[in-house]
Design a protein around this motif. Structure first.
Motif, PDB file in Angstrom:
ATOM      1  N   LEU A  55       0.836  -1.196   0.000  1.00 41.34           N
ATOM      2  CA  LEU A  55       0.000   0.000   0.000  1.00 41.34           C
ATOM      3  C   LEU A  55       0.873   1.249   0.000  1.00 41.34           C
ATOM      4  O   LEU A  55       1.849   1.341   0.757  1.00 41.34           O
ATOM      5  N   VAL A  56       0.510   2.200  -0.855  1.00 41.26           N
ATOM      6  CA  VAL A  56       1.340   3.384  -1.073  1.00 41.26           C
ATOM      7  C   VAL A  56       0.499   4.656  -1.058  1.00 41.26           C
ATOM      8  O   VAL A  56      -0.722   4.621  -1.227  1.00 41.26           O
ATOM      9  N   ARG A  57       1.170   5.771  -0.885  1.00 41.52           N
ATOM     10  CA  ARG A  57       0.524   7.083  -0.993  1.00 41.52           C
ATOM     11  C   ARG A  57       0.606   7.628  -2.414  1.00 41.52           C
ATOM     12  O   ARG A  57      -0.186   8.513  -2.778  1.00 41.52           O
ATOM     13  N   ASP A  58       1.559   7.112  -3.174  1.00 50.68           N
ATOM     14  CA  ASP A  58       1.763   7.600  -4.535  1.00 50.68           C
ATOM     15  C   ASP A  58       2.366   6.464  -5.358  1.00 50.68           C
ATOM     16  O   ASP A  58       3.467   5.987  -5.033  1.00 50.68           O
ATOM     17  N   ARG A  59       1.674   6.043  -6.395  1.00 48.45           N
ATOM     18  CA  ARG A  59       2.195   4.940  -7.207  1.00 48.45           C
ATOM     19  C   ARG A  59       3.454   5.324  -7.967  1.00 48.45           C
ATOM     20  O   ARG A  59       4.336   4.489  -8.178  1.00 48.45           O
ATOM     21  N   LYS A  60       3.544   6.570  -8.362  1.00 51.72           N
ATOM     22  CA  LYS A  60       4.687   6.986  -9.170  1.00 51.72           C
ATOM     23  C   LYS A  60       5.966   7.006  -8.328  1.00 51.72           C
ATOM     24  O   LYS A  60       7.009   6.490  -8.744  1.00 51.72           O
ATOM     25  N   THR A  61       5.903   7.604  -7.146  1.00 52.56           N
ATOM     26  CA  THR A  61       7.081   7.679  -6.286  1.00 52.56           C
ATOM     27  C   THR A  61       7.240   6.431  -5.416  1.00 52.56           C
ATOM     28  O   THR A  61       8.296   6.221  -4.827  1.00 52.56           O
ATOM     29  N   ARG A  62       6.170   5.650  -5.303  1.00 51.72           N
ATOM     30  CA  ARG A  62       6.124   4.435  -4.473  1.00 51.72           C
ATOM     31  C   ARG A  62       6.309   4.744  -2.986  1.00 51.72           C
ATOM     32  O   ARG A  62       6.757   3.897  -2.204  1.00 51.72           O
ATOM     33  N   GLU A  63       5.947   5.960  -2.587  1.00 52.88           N
ATOM     34  CA  GLU A  63       6.011   6.302  -1.171  1.00 52.88           C
ATOM     35  C   GLU A  63       5.102   5.365  -0.379  1.00 52.88           C
ATOM     36  O   GLU A  63       3.921   5.232  -0.675  1.00 52.88           O
ATOM     37  N   PRO A  64       5.625   4.683   0.640  1.00 50.64           N
ATOM     38  CA  PRO A  64       4.789   3.746   1.403  1.00 50.64           C
ATOM     39  C   PRO A  64       3.648   4.469   2.121  1.00 50.64           C
ATOM     40  O   PRO A  64       3.771   5.654   2.473  1.00 50.64           O
ATOM     41  N   LEU A  65       2.563   3.755   2.331  1.00 50.74           N
ATOM     42  CA  LEU A  65       1.434   4.329   3.066  1.00 50.74           C
ATOM     43  C   LEU A  65       1.870   4.782   4.447  1.00 50.74           C
ATOM     44  O   LEU A  65       1.445   5.839   4.935  1.00 50.74           O
ATOM     45  N   VAL A  66       2.713   4.002   5.110  1.00 51.01           N
ATOM     46  CA  VAL A  66       3.287   4.387   6.404  1.00 51.01           C
ATOM     47  C   VAL A  66       4.793   4.151   6.332  1.00 51.01           C
ATOM     48  O   VAL A  66       5.258   3.309   5.570  1.00 51.01           O
ATOM     49  N   PRO A  67       5.574   4.865   7.124  1.00 50.96           N
ATOM     50  CA  PRO A  67       7.025   4.696   7.071  1.00 50.96           C
ATOM     51  C   PRO A  67       7.462   3.325   7.575  1.00 50.96           C
ATOM     52  O   PRO A  67       6.710   2.619   8.251  1.00 50.96           O
ATOM     53  N   PHE A  68       8.684   2.982   7.267  1.00 51.07           N
ATOM     54  CA  PHE A  68       9.284   1.739   7.744  1.00 51.07           C
ATOM     55  C   PHE A  68       9.243   1.688   9.264  1.00 51.07           C
ATOM     56  O   PHE A  68       9.625   2.637   9.948  1.00 51.07           O
ATOM     57  N   ASN A  69       8.738   0.581   9.803  1.00 48.52           N
ATOM     58  CA  ASN A  69       8.690   0.338  11.247  1.00 48.52           C
ATOM     59  C   ASN A  69       7.916   1.428  11.994  1.00 48.52           C
ATOM     60  O   ASN A  69       8.237   1.764  13.136  1.00 48.52           O
TER      61      ASN A  69
END
Length: 451
Positions: free
Chosen positions: A373-387
């Motif tokens: 799950l992501v916030r932006d498909r283009k940048t692939r920013e994760p929906l929530v940060p690592f850990n």
């Protein structure tokens, strides 16, 4: 029939007063009491039913309360509840024979443990004694258990609190094309570059000092990462070149989860040691083990193996494993798992991705899948940060709450939800669960910031 209100109160009160729970801040949890389970469902103490898309901890592979396993445990208990590992026992001998029959290559001896962490502990010990070397290469995206050696080779953040731990562990990056550490353009390039990185790591560490490379065949909790074609064969070749033991951790991916007895069978790769647990008997009684190649087993023909467990090969556990393997064969569980992944889970999840922009990638095999799950498909920013924890993890917490409200029990980790129901789940039940995921993803889509 649900339990009475006083009984519900007693269960919760006693739990909070006396049970110390895994991986938890004890004052911040309120565990849900489970009353019963059957097939792919379980019921809480208030009678609410949940379709289990987690298989508890990805271990209830043949579903809850299978009558043949219940009967096997009952019959064994009536005959012999326990016996020390130094004796021979019919349930233990048959379980070992059946596991050896389905293992690849010449892996035909089994050392039994109580679970996956102990299996990995003993595999590491075998490799070090067999080679006379100390170092072990382990992936960053991995989980191998919470005992001293297993947590040391674990790569994910759960190891941090136990550091410094067992010495000699060297980490490497495994393949993950969606978030490539190697700037790869596709799966093929990802696999090739991951192998080049692994070779470089071996060279600078001194391959003559390395006892083993340990890896999850399909990475489990840390992403459901299916290796690119040729990657496992490449690891096998590196191990052969430098005399290194190849350990594959199939605690989660084995026994039907990926549609085969062991996930390595997809790639026709034969490791030196396979660790297993979970799906061998769906967790009905604690059981794990190491399947051992003839060469490594021969190391201990005339020298004692320096390890053991009081409950190694426990008769109740082994009897349930014998029954479980019979169920796999008689009920076509492997074939069902392959078809379920190919014809139902994969297509249904890809359809979700077309409807929800927050689904960055769908990946999986058999009955082991993940939505990233992501916030932006283009940048692939994760929906929530690592850990992420606390407020930073809120979007995933909201997603999980929406699933539970809809009667689905999810398996979430970081920015992913995994789809790992029992391997016996029906297509209709999968579609029932996907419908709940569909509604819950509407919550996630509100956090989407891409175009």
């Amino acid at each position: 029939m649900t339990i009475t209100a006083p009984e519900r109160t007693r269960v919760r009160t006693d739990d909070r007063a006396h049970v110390f729970h895994s991986w938890s801040a004890q004052a911040q949890i309120d565990p849900m009491p489970i009353e019963r389970a059957e097939g792919s469902y379980f019921w809480d103490d208030e009678g609410r039913r949940y379709l289990d898309f987690s298989s508890q901890l990805v271990n209830v592979n043949i579903g809850y309360q299978h009558p043949r396993l219940v009967a096997a445990i009952t019959e064994q208990a009536a005959k012999l509840c326990t016996v020390a590992p130094g004796f021979a026992n019919d349930a233990r001998s048959e379980a070992a024979r059946l596991i050896a029959e389905v293992a690849p290559g010449d892996l035909d001896k089994v050392f039994f443990t109580n679970g996956g962490a102990e299996a990995n502990e003993n595999a590491l010990r075998m490799a070090r004694v067999h080679t006379g070397r100390h170092k072990v290469l382990a992936a960053y995206r991995s989980y191998h258990g919470a005992t001293a050696g297993a947590i040391a080779v674990t790569g994910d953040p759960r190891r941090w609190a136990s550091e410094p731990g067992v010495s000699g562990v060297v980490r490497y990056w495994g393949p993950y094309a969606y978030r490539s550490a190697f700037h790869a353009a596709d799966e093929h390039e990802e696999g090739a570059r991951a192998l080049a990185h692994l070779r470089d790591t071996l060279v600078v560490e001194g391959p003559h000092t390395v006892a083993a490379i340990i890896l999850e065949t399909v990475v489990g909790t840390n992403g459901v990462l299916v290796p690119p074609p040729g990657y496992l064969a490449g690891v096998r070749a590196l191990c052969d070149e430098f005399g290194i033991v190849m350990i594959v951790d199939e605690v989660m991916s084995g026994f039907g989860r990926c549609g085969e007895w062991f996930a390595v069978d997809h790639w026709d790769v034969v490791p030196d040691l396979i660790t297993f647990a979970k799906g061998v008997n769906s967790g009905y009684v604690p059981l794990g083990g190491v399947v051992i190649s003839r060469a490594i087993a021969a190391t201990f023909d005339d020298r004692p193996y320096p390890g053991g467990l009081t409950y190694s090969g426990h008769p109740l556990a082994c009897a349930s494993a014998v029954a479980s393997i019979g169920v796999f064969r008689d009920e076509g569980i492997l074939e069902h798992a392959r078809a379920l992944g190919r014809d139902v889970i994969g297509p249904e999840l890809r359809a979700l991705a077309r409807r929800h922009p927050s689904v960055g990638e769908v990946r999986g095999l058999g009955v082991m899948w993940a939505l990233e799950l992501v916030r932006d498909r283009k940048t692939r920013e994760p929906l929530v940060p690592f850990n992420a924890t606390g407020a930073a993890a809120a979007p995933m917490a909201e997603f999980a709450a929406a699933c539970k409200q809809g009667g689905l029990w999810p398996f979430t980790h970081f920015n992913r939800t995994h789809v790992v129901p029992p391997c016996t789940t029906t297509p209709e039940e999968v579609r029932e669960g996907v419908a709940v995921l569909d509604a819950a993803l509407d919550v996630v889509d509100r956090y989407y910031t891409g175009e």
